[in-house]
Design a protein around this motif. Structure first.
Motif, PDB file in Angstrom:
ATOM      1  N   GLY A  23       0.659  -1.169   0.152  1.00 36.24           N
ATOM      2  CA  GLY A  23      -0.166   0.138   0.084  1.00 36.24           C
ATOM      3  C   GLY A  23       0.745   1.410   0.021  1.00 36.24           C
ATOM      4  N   ASP A  24       0.534   2.000   0.661  1.00 40.34           N
ATOM      5  CA  ASP A  24       0.943   3.577   0.883  1.00 40.34           C
ATOM      6  C   ASP A  24       2.582   3.394   1.102  1.00 40.34           C
ATOM      7  OD1 ASP A  24       0.046   6.785   2.353  1.00 40.34           O
ATOM      8  OD2 ASP A  24       1.771   6.169   0.827  1.00 40.34           O
ATOM      9  N   THR A  25       3.369   4.041   0.300  1.00 43.65           N
ATOM     10  CA  THR A  25       4.755   3.612   0.449  1.00 43.65           C
ATOM     11  C   THR A  25       5.382   4.741   1.841  1.00 43.65           C
ATOM     12  OG1 THR A  25       5.391   5.332  -1.021  1.00 43.65           O
ATOM     13  CG2 THR A  25       5.069   2.930  -1.688  1.00 43.65           C
ATOM     14  N   LEU A  26       4.359   5.525   2.210  1.00 52.73           N
ATOM     15  CA  LEU A  26       5.098   6.462   3.317  1.00 52.73           C
ATOM     16  C   LEU A  26       4.167   5.814   4.561  1.00 52.73           C
ATOM     17  CD1 LEU A  26       6.689   8.858   4.231  1.00 52.73           C
ATOM     18  CD2 LEU A  26       4.755  10.241   3.907  1.00 52.73           C
ATOM     19  N   VAL A  27       4.809   5.535   5.494  1.00 52.18           N
ATOM     20  CA  VAL A  27       4.430   4.704   6.676  1.00 52.18           C
ATOM     21  C   VAL A  27       4.819   5.497   7.851  1.00 52.18           C
ATOM     22  CG1 VAL A  27       4.101   2.380   5.869  1.00 52.18           C
ATOM     23  CG2 VAL A  27       5.991   3.043   6.850  1.00 52.18           C
ATOM     24  N   GLN A  28       3.764   5.899   8.713  1.00 50.53           N
ATOM     25  CA  GLN A  28       3.775   6.335   9.799  1.00 50.53           C
ATOM     26  C   GLN A  28       3.991   5.562  11.205  1.00 50.53           C
ATOM     27  OE1 GLN A  28       4.009   9.738   9.952  1.00 50.53           O
ATOM     28  NE2 GLN A  28       3.663   9.706   7.742  1.00 50.53           N
ATOM     29  N   GLY A  29       4.884   5.534  12.104  1.00 51.99           N
ATOM     30  CA  GLY A  29       4.933   4.876  13.367  1.00 51.99           C
ATOM     31  C   GLY A  29       4.779   5.633  14.399  1.00 51.99           C
ATOM     32  N   ILE A  30       5.401   4.964  15.529  1.00 53.53           N
ATOM     33  CA  ILE A  30       5.397   5.714  17.032  1.00 53.53           C
ATOM     34  C   ILE A  30       6.322   6.754  17.134  1.00 53.53           C
ATOM     35  CG2 ILE A  30       4.100   3.234  17.919  1.00 53.53           C
ATOM     36  CD1 ILE A  30       6.829   2.932  19.213  1.00 53.53           C
ATOM     37  N   LYS A  31       6.166   7.270  18.048  1.00 55.30           N
ATOM     38  CA  LYS A  31       7.409   8.373  18.617  1.00 55.30           C
ATOM     39  C   LYS A  31       7.501   9.388  17.715  1.00 55.30           C
ATOM     40  CE  LYS A  31       9.512   5.216  21.733  1.00 55.30           C
ATOM     41  NZ  LYS A  31      10.701   4.648  22.410  1.00 55.30           N
ATOM     42  N   GLY A  32       6.564   9.614  16.575  1.00 52.09           N
ATOM     43  CA  GLY A  32       6.866  10.626  15.457  1.00 52.09           C
ATOM     44  C   GLY A  32       7.774  10.384  14.387  1.00 52.09           C
ATOM     45  N   PHE A  33       8.359   8.996  14.303  1.00 59.04           N
ATOM     46  CA  PHE A  33       8.882   8.484  13.219  1.00 59.04           C
ATOM     47  C   PHE A  33       8.136   8.043  11.755  1.00 59.04           C
ATOM     48  CE2 PHE A  33      13.131   8.188  14.895  1.00 59.04           C
ATOM     49  CZ  PHE A  33      13.080   8.150  16.260  1.00 59.04           C
ATOM     50  N   GLU A  34       8.510   8.286  10.648  1.00 56.50           N
ATOM     51  CA  GLU A  34       8.170   7.840   9.521  1.00 56.50           C
ATOM     52  C   GLU A  34       9.098   7.118   8.598  1.00 56.50           C
ATOM     53  OE1 GLU A  34       6.424  11.375   7.632  1.00 56.50           O
ATOM     54  OE2 GLU A  34       8.321  11.538   6.743  1.00 56.50           O
ATOM     55  N   ALA A  35       8.772   6.153   7.614  1.00 57.58           N
ATOM     56  CA  ALA A  35       9.484   5.614   6.756  1.00 57.58           C
ATOM     57  C   ALA A  35       9.055   5.495   5.411  1.00 57.58           C
ATOM     58  CB  ALA A  35      10.261   4.388   7.214  1.00 57.58           C
ATOM     59  N   GLU A  36       9.793   5.759   4.239  1.00 60.98           N
ATOM     60  CA  GLU A  36       9.503   5.552   2.883  1.00 60.98           C
ATOM     61  C   GLU A  36       9.940   4.415   2.367  1.00 60.98           C
ATOM     62  OE1 GLU A  36      10.032   9.252   0.939  1.00 60.98           O
ATOM     63  OE2 GLU A  36       8.602   8.459  -0.901  1.00 60.98           O
ATOM     64  N   PHE A  37       9.185   3.681   1.598  1.00 61.63           N
ATOM     65  CA  PHE A  37       9.618   2.613   0.879  1.00 61.63           C
ATOM     66  C   PHE A  37       9.771   3.145  -0.470  1.00 61.63           C
ATOM     67  CE2 PHE A  37      10.187  -1.683  -0.877  1.00 61.63           C
ATOM     68  CZ  PHE A  37       9.132  -1.705  -1.838  1.00 61.63           C
ATOM     69  N   VAL A  85      14.193  15.948  16.525  1.00 60.89           N
ATOM     70  CA  VAL A  85      14.743  14.586  17.290  1.00 60.89           C
ATOM     71  C   VAL A  85      14.777  15.155  18.637  1.00 60.89           C
ATOM     72  CG1 VAL A  85      16.893  13.442  17.856  1.00 60.89           C
ATOM     73  CG2 VAL A  85      16.260  13.324  15.638  1.00 60.89           C
ATOM     74  N   HIS A  86      14.373  14.201  19.593  1.00 57.20           N
ATOM     75  CA  HIS A  86      14.329  14.553  21.146  1.00 57.20           C
ATOM     76  C   HIS A  86      15.649  13.819  21.893  1.00 57.20           C
ATOM     77  CE1 HIS A  86      12.778  14.422  25.271  1.00 57.20           C
ATOM     78  NE2 HIS A  86      12.387  15.315  25.059  1.00 57.20           N
ATOM     79  N   TRP A  87      16.060  14.304  22.853  1.00 55.80           N
ATOM     80  CA  TRP A  87      17.079  13.600  23.497  1.00 55.80           C
ATOM     81  C   TRP A  87      16.757  12.243  23.828  1.00 55.80           C
ATOM     82  CZ3 TRP A  87      16.495  11.441  28.155  1.00 55.80           C
ATOM     83  CH2 TRP A  87      15.531  11.727  28.888  1.00 55.80           C
ATOM     84  N   SER A  88      15.757  12.026  24.101  1.00 56.96           N
ATOM     85  CA  SER A  88      15.201  10.578  24.423  1.00 56.96           C
ATOM     86  C   SER A  88      15.104   9.502  23.360  1.00 56.96           C
ATOM     87  CB  SER A  88      13.707  10.266  24.975  1.00 56.96           C
ATOM     88  OG  SER A  88      12.855  11.193  24.168  1.00 56.96           O
ATOM     89  N   ASP A  89      15.526  10.015  22.057  1.00 58.56           N
ATOM     90  CA  ASP A  89      15.482   9.213  20.926  1.00 58.56           C
ATOM     91  C   ASP A  89      16.822   8.673  20.636  1.00 58.56           C
ATOM     92  OD1 ASP A  89      13.533  11.586  18.952  1.00 58.56           O
ATOM     93  OD2 ASP A  89      12.814   9.803  19.853  1.00 58.56           O
ATOM     94  N   ALA A  90      18.014   8.801  21.621  1.00 63.02           N
ATOM     95  CA  ALA A  90      19.280   8.433  21.606  1.00 63.02           C
ATOM     96  C   ALA A  90      18.957   6.840  21.845  1.00 63.02           C
ATOM     97  CB  ALA A  90      20.161   8.976  22.544  1.00 63.02           C
ATOM     98  N   GLY A 101      22.721  -2.290  12.399  1.00 66.24           N
ATOM     99  CA  GLY A 101      22.170  -1.142  13.361  1.00 66.24           C
ATOM    100  C   GLY A 101      22.723   0.038  12.952  1.00 66.24           C
ATOM    101  N   THR A 102      22.305   1.197  13.710  1.00 70.19           N
ATOM    102  CA  THR A 102      22.695   2.515  13.516  1.00 70.19           C
ATOM    103  C   THR A 102      22.581   3.357  15.031  1.00 70.19           C
ATOM    104  OG1 THR A 102      22.256   3.146  11.143  1.00 70.19           O
ATOM    105  CG2 THR A 102      22.690   4.798  12.737  1.00 70.19           C
ATOM    106  N   ARG A 103      23.829   3.773  15.442  1.00 69.56           N
ATOM    107  CA  ARG A 103      23.665   4.081  16.898  1.00 69.56           C
ATOM    108  C   ARG A 103      23.388   5.590  16.698  1.00 69.56           C
ATOM    109  NH1 ARG A 103      24.084   2.828  21.704  1.00 69.56           N
ATOM    110  NH2 ARG A 103      24.601   0.679  21.263  1.00 69.56           N
ATOM    111  N   LEU A 104      22.535   6.136  17.251  1.00 67.88           N
ATOM    112  CA  LEU A 104      21.956   7.735  17.231  1.00 67.88           C
ATOM    113  C   LEU A 104      22.403   8.269  18.609  1.00 67.88           C
ATOM    114  CD1 LEU A 104      20.647  10.088  15.863  1.00 67.88           C
ATOM    115  CD2 LEU A 104      18.435   9.340  16.940  1.00 67.88           C
ATOM    116  N   GLN A 105      23.316   9.182  18.444  1.00 74.44           N
ATOM    117  CA  GLN A 105      23.555  10.179  19.684  1.00 74.44           C
ATOM    118  C   GLN A 105      22.809  11.317  19.463  1.00 74.44           C
ATOM    119  OE1 GLN A 105      27.785  10.516  20.413  1.00 74.44           O
ATOM    120  NE2 GLN A 105      27.482  11.870  21.967  1.00 74.44           N
ATOM    121  N   VAL A 106      22.308  11.998  20.612  1.00 72.52           N
ATOM    122  CA  VAL A 106      21.670  13.147  20.431  1.00 72.52           C
ATOM    123  C   VAL A 106      22.430  14.292  21.303  1.00 72.52           C
ATOM    124  CG1 VAL A 106      19.479  14.576  20.640  1.00 72.52           C
ATOM    125  CG2 VAL A 106      19.301  12.107  19.856  1.00 72.52           C
ATOM    126  N   THR A 107      22.762  15.409  20.842  1.00 71.90           N
ATOM    127  CA  THR A 107      23.452  16.279  21.720  1.00 71.90           C
ATOM    128  C   THR A 107      22.601  17.331  22.031  1.00 71.90           C
ATOM    129  OG1 THR A 107      24.305  17.591  19.527  1.00 71.90           O
ATOM    130  CG2 THR A 107      25.655  15.860  20.652  1.00 71.90           C
TER     131      THR A 107
END
Lengths: 111, 115
Positions: free
Chosen positions: B53-67, B81-86, B108-114
């Protein structure tokens, strides 16, 4: 509604020993999958159980075996432990109409 | 055989900045694609999934992804991005039968938030 639960949280074993890890699936789920996550890596699929039978298996030796009970809970057994078996073991439950949800994992350390 | 590549091992962003995490997959048929997040010492939490279906999908915590089939990509985005997204973020692809199939994960990708 409880999610996926795993026990124990942490475990320390020595080489050559055997270990059993346990998983209870999310309510309404009938399929359990097990994954191994080595430090700094993504999870790797070990095997999946459905209707008390192993349905799929990843590239893991026969030292890794499992079981699923009539209540859908599952056990992962590892025999003849090696140092390289140290990892976080994740259980995921799912159903034919719902995707995989993961438990908090069991951290296994082999000394 | 299916595979997933996450080219970025580590990303650092400032709080409030936008975020895009890259994911490329290899799979012979229509893939089932997922993004999971893992906080230190914790299990994996599902952020979002794509089946059809729709190639843009919405998720939790304000995230989205595009296929994007033509690019074999499924990039994860967040506008602010919020600091809690680290955390560590994993992209995964499902095998060819049903939602209960095995998952193949990227490294995996490790996300650090400053702040």
């Amino acid at each position: 509604d409880a999610g996926v639960t795993q026990s124990p949280t942490h475990l320390i074993k020595t080489r050559g020993q055997q270990v059993t890890l346990r998983c209870s699936p999310k309510s309404g789920h009938d399929t359990v999958s097990w994954y191994q996550q080595a430090l700094g890596q993504g999870p790797q699929f070990i095997f999946q159980y459905y209707e008390e039978e192993e349905r799929q298996r990843g590239n893991f030796p026969d030292r890794f075996s499992g079981h699923q009970f009539p209540n859908y809970s599952s056990e992962l057994n590892v025999n003849a432990l090696l140092l390289g078996d140290s990892a976080l073991y994740l259980c995921a439950s799912s159903s034919t109409v719902d995707t995989q949800y993961f438990g908090p994992g069991t951290r296994l350390t082999v000394l | 055989a299916q595979s997933v590549t996450q080219p970025d091992i580590h990303i650092t962003v400032s709080e409030g900045a936008s975020l895009e995490l890259r994911c490329n997959y290899s799979y012979g048929a229509t893939p089932y694609l997922f993004w999971y997040v893992q906080s230190p010492g914790q299990g994996l939490q599902l952020l979002l999934k794509y089946f059809s279906g729709d190639t843009l999908v919405q998720g939790i915590k304000g995230f989205e992804a595009e296929f994007k089939r033509s690019q074999s990509s499924f990039n994860l985005r967040k506008p602010s991005v919020h600091w809690s997204d680290a955390a560590e973020y994993f992209c995964a692809v499902g095998a060819d039968f049903g939602t209960a199939s095995k998952l193949t994960f990227g490294t995996g990708t490790r996300l650090q938030v400053t702040l």
